[in-house]
Design an enzyme around this catalytic site. Structure first.
Site, PDB file in Angstrom:
ATOM      1  N   CYS A  30      65.852 121.357  75.264  1.00  0.00           N
ATOM      2  CA  CYS A  30      67.229 121.464  75.765  1.00  0.00           C
ATOM      3  C   CYS A  30      67.407 120.673  77.071  1.00  0.00           C
ATOM      4  CB  CYS A  30      67.544 122.936  75.978  1.00  0.00           C
ATOM      5  SG  CYS A  30      69.053 123.280  76.896  1.00  0.00           S
ATOM      6  N   CYS A  33      68.874 122.636  79.962  1.00  0.00           N
ATOM      7  CA  CYS A  33      67.856 123.578  80.456  1.00  0.00           C
ATOM      8  C   CYS A  33      66.941 122.890  81.461  1.00  0.00           C
ATOM      9  CB  CYS A  33      67.022 124.124  79.300  1.00  0.00           C
ATOM     10  SG  CYS A  33      67.953 125.091  78.086  1.00  0.00           S
TER      11      CYS A  33
END
Length: 126
Positions: A30, A33
């Site tokens: 991600c 993230c």
């Protein structure tokens, strides 16, 4: 203080055994993230009185499903074992600092009263 890694086996006890816990639900693939990770680490260093836990949604799928994680990163804040904040998306440092301040300053008697009221309304609707 740095962040701690949470797992399916440690998530519940970490929430239960600590006054304030912030949890970053993330995954290695991600991009947002990865952008949020240093912000979260900085918050951990700046707030050693708060547990900052990271839960890899790929490794701890049972907990991610139970927490109803549908987007990552998702930040959850728990105080005295109660979920008091839940938001998907990478927060900038200033916004995360505001969340931390809000959680620290909560009137938990009011939170419990509001929660009890919500439970009563739900029971009446059935």
């Amino acid at each position: 203080m740095t962040t701690i890694e949470l797992t399916d086996d440690t998530f519940a006890s970490t929430i239960k055994d600590n006054h304030i816990v912030l949890v970053d639900f993330w995954a290695a693939w991600c991009g947002p993230c990865k952008q949020f990770a240093p912000v979260f680490e900085e918050s951990a260093r700046n707030n050693p009185d708060i547990v900052h836990g990271k839960l890899d949604t790929e490794e701890a799928q049972r907990t991610a499903a139970a927490a109803d994680i549908t987007a990552i990163p998702t930040l959850m804040a728990f105080r005295d074992g109660l979920l008091v904040f839940n938001q998907a998306g990478a927060l900038p440092a200033k916004a995360l600092a505001e969340v931390v301040a809000m959680v620290k300053n909560l009137d938990m008697d009011e939170v419990r009263k509001d929660l009890a009221s919500q439970v009563d309304r739900t029971a009446q609707d059935r």
